[in-house]
Design a protein around this motif. Structure first.
Motif, mmCIF file in Angstrom:
data_model
loop_
_atom_site.group_PDB
_atom_site.id
_atom_site.type_symbol
_atom_site.label_atom_id
_atom_site.label_comp_id
_atom_site.label_asym_id
_atom_site.label_seq_id
_atom_site.Cartn_x
_atom_site.Cartn_y
_atom_site.Cartn_z
ATOM 1 N N THR A 40 -9.017 1.320 -9.712
ATOM 2 C CA THR A 40 -7.780 1.736 -9.020
ATOM 3 C C THR A 40 -7.500 0.867 -7.794
ATOM 4 O OG1 THR A 40 -8.989 3.520 -7.919
ATOM 5 C CG2 THR A 40 -7.725 4.118 -9.873
ATOM 6 N N ASP A 41 -8.536 0.459 -7.065
ATOM 7 C CA ASP A 41 -8.304 -0.412 -5.893
ATOM 8 C C ASP A 41 -7.644 -1.731 -6.315
ATOM 9 O OD1 ASP A 41 -9.301 1.334 -4.054
ATOM 10 O OD2 ASP A 41 -11.290 0.428 -3.947
ATOM 11 N N PHE A 42 -8.151 -2.289 -7.398
ATOM 12 C CA PHE A 42 -7.606 -3.551 -7.898
ATOM 13 C C PHE A 42 -6.123 -3.371 -8.266
ATOM 14 C CE2 PHE A 42 -6.696 -6.392 -11.501
ATOM 15 C CZ PHE A 42 -6.922 -7.612 -10.899
ATOM 16 N N GLU A 45 -3.985 -3.129 -5.153
ATOM 17 C CA GLU A 45 -3.808 -4.450 -4.527
ATOM 18 C C GLU A 45 -2.759 -5.274 -5.277
ATOM 19 O OE1 GLU A 45 -7.827 -6.073 -4.304
ATOM 20 O OE2 GLU A 45 -7.923 -5.438 -2.200
ATOM 21 N N LYS A 46 -2.893 -5.230 -6.612
ATOM 22 C CA LYS A 46 -1.992 -6.037 -7.453
ATOM 23 C C LYS A 46 -0.545 -5.570 -7.295
ATOM 24 C CE LYS A 46 -2.169 -5.595 -11.920
ATOM 25 N NZ LYS A 46 -2.663 -5.425 -13.281
ATOM 26 N N TYR A 49 0.761 -6.298 -3.615
ATOM 27 C CA TYR A 49 0.551 -7.657 -3.102
ATOM 28 C C TYR A 49 -0.190 -7.644 -1.760
ATOM 29 C CZ TYR A 49 4.238 -8.506 -6.523
ATOM 30 O OH TYR A 49 4.990 -8.547 -7.681
ATOM 31 N N LEU A 50 -1.101 -6.720 -1.594
ATOM 32 C CA LEU A 50 -1.859 -6.607 -0.342
ATOM 33 C C LEU A 50 -3.306 -6.253 -0.650
ATOM 34 C CD1 LEU A 50 0.474 -4.354 1.877
ATOM 35 C CD2 LEU A 50 -0.264 -6.672 2.440
ATOM 36 N N ARG A 51 -4.213 -6.781 0.153
ATOM 37 C CA ARG A 51 -5.611 -6.395 -0.009
ATOM 38 C C ARG A 51 -5.804 -5.003 0.592
ATOM 39 N NH1 ARG A 51 -9.100 -10.480 3.002
ATOM 40 N NH2 ARG A 51 -7.661 -9.774 4.600
ATOM 41 N N ILE A 52 -6.824 -4.296 0.080
ATOM 42 C CA ILE A 52 -7.099 -2.940 0.594
ATOM 43 C C ILE A 52 -7.272 -2.990 2.109
ATOM 44 C CG2 ILE A 52 -8.754 -1.010 0.550
ATOM 45 C CD1 ILE A 52 -7.115 -1.289 -2.072
ATOM 46 N N LEU A 67 -1.210 5.972 -1.936
ATOM 47 C CA LEU A 67 -1.139 5.000 -3.042
ATOM 48 C C LEU A 67 -2.255 5.276 -4.044
ATOM 49 C CD1 LEU A 67 -0.549 1.715 -0.965
ATOM 50 C CD2 LEU A 67 1.166 2.963 -2.313
ATOM 51 N N GLU A 68 -3.407 5.605 -3.502
ATOM 52 C CA GLU A 68 -4.586 5.886 -4.342
ATOM 53 C C GLU A 68 -4.323 7.117 -5.218
ATOM 54 O OE1 GLU A 68 -8.178 7.387 -2.206
ATOM 55 O OE2 GLU A 68 -9.201 5.736 -3.207
#
Ligand code: S3P
Length: 178
Positions: A40-42, A45-46, A49-52, A67-68
Motif C-alpha cells: 500500500t505504501d508503494f 507513493e505512485k 508522486y510523493l515519497r511517504i 490516503l492509507e
C-alpha cells in the motif's frame, strides 16, 4: 492449488511493525501462490508522486493516514492479492474492520532486537516514524495489542524468509481442508 476464498475472504494481508519482513515475505508468497503482491505504501507513493517521507514532512501524518485508509479499502475490495500494509495501518479500527472482513490476516511478529537488526540506513531514511529509537520501541510495544488482532501470529525471529513463507502456506492448506 491453494484456495484462499475462505468464508468470503479473498485476500491475504500481512501486518507487523516496520522491518518485520512484510514486503519480502509478501513478494515470495505472492509468487508461490500466483497472487498479486500489493504494497500500500508503494501504491500511495505512485499515485501521489510523493515519497511517504515527503507526505509526512509536507502534509503531516493525518493526511497520510487518510490516503492509507482509502488505499486499503480499494485494495481489500479486489481479490487474489497479498497485501502488505504499513506498520501503523492495522492500529486503526476502521482499517482493522475492512481488512478482517476481506482478508486472512497474518501478523509477522519479531522482537524489537530482531527489528533493530534488520534496519538499514536506506530503510531508516524512508521511515519517518523510526527517527527516534526510544520512541520507536515505545510505539512497537503499544502496537502489539492491535497486531494481535490478526488471525494468525507467525514468529519470524531467527527464521529464514522461506521458512516463514512455508509456515504461512501450511496454515492456508490446513484452512482449506476444514
Ligand atoms: C509506518 C510504517 C511504514 C509507512 C509509514 C508509517 C508506521 O511502512 O507506512 O512510514 O506507522 O509504522 P512499513 O511498515 O512498511 O515500514
Amino acid at each position: 492449488m491453494i484456495n484462499t476464498n475462505l468464508a468470503g475472504k479473498k485476500n491475504i494481508c500481512l501486518v507487523g511493525f516496520m522491518f518485520s519482513g512484510k514486503t519480502s515475505i509478501g513478494t515470495m508468497l505472492a509468487k508461490s501462490l500466483k497472487y498479486k503482491f500489493i504494497d500500500t505504501d508503494f501504491e500511495i507513493e505512485k499515485e501521489n508522486y510523493l515519497r511517504i517521507r515527503d507526505i509526512f514532512d509536507c502534509f503531516g501524518e493525518g493526511l497520510f493516514r487518510e490516503l492509507e485508509h482509502k488505499k486499503i479499502v480499494e485494495m481489500c475490495n479486489k481479490q487474489k492479492q497479498i497485501l502488505s500494509i504499513g506498520g501503523g495501518a492495522f492500529c486503526f479500527d476502521r482499517n482493522i474492520e475492512v481488512i478482517k472482513e476481506k482478508c486472512i490476516v497474518f501478523y509477522l511478529n519479531a522482537s524489537f532486537e530482531t527489528i533493530m537488526s534488520r534496519t538499514t540506513e536506506k530503510g531508516l531514511e524512508k521511515r519517518p516514524l523510526f527517527n527516534d529509537l526510544k520512541k520507536a520501541e515505545e510505539m512497537f510495544k503499544s502496537r502489539q495489542k492491535f497486531y494481535l488482532k490478526a488471525d494468525f501470529v507467525i514468529n519470524t525471529d531467527n527464521k529464514e524468509l522461506k521458512v516463514v513463507k512455508k509456515e504461512i502456506k501450511n496454515i492456508l492448506k490446513t484452512l482449506n481442508k476444514r
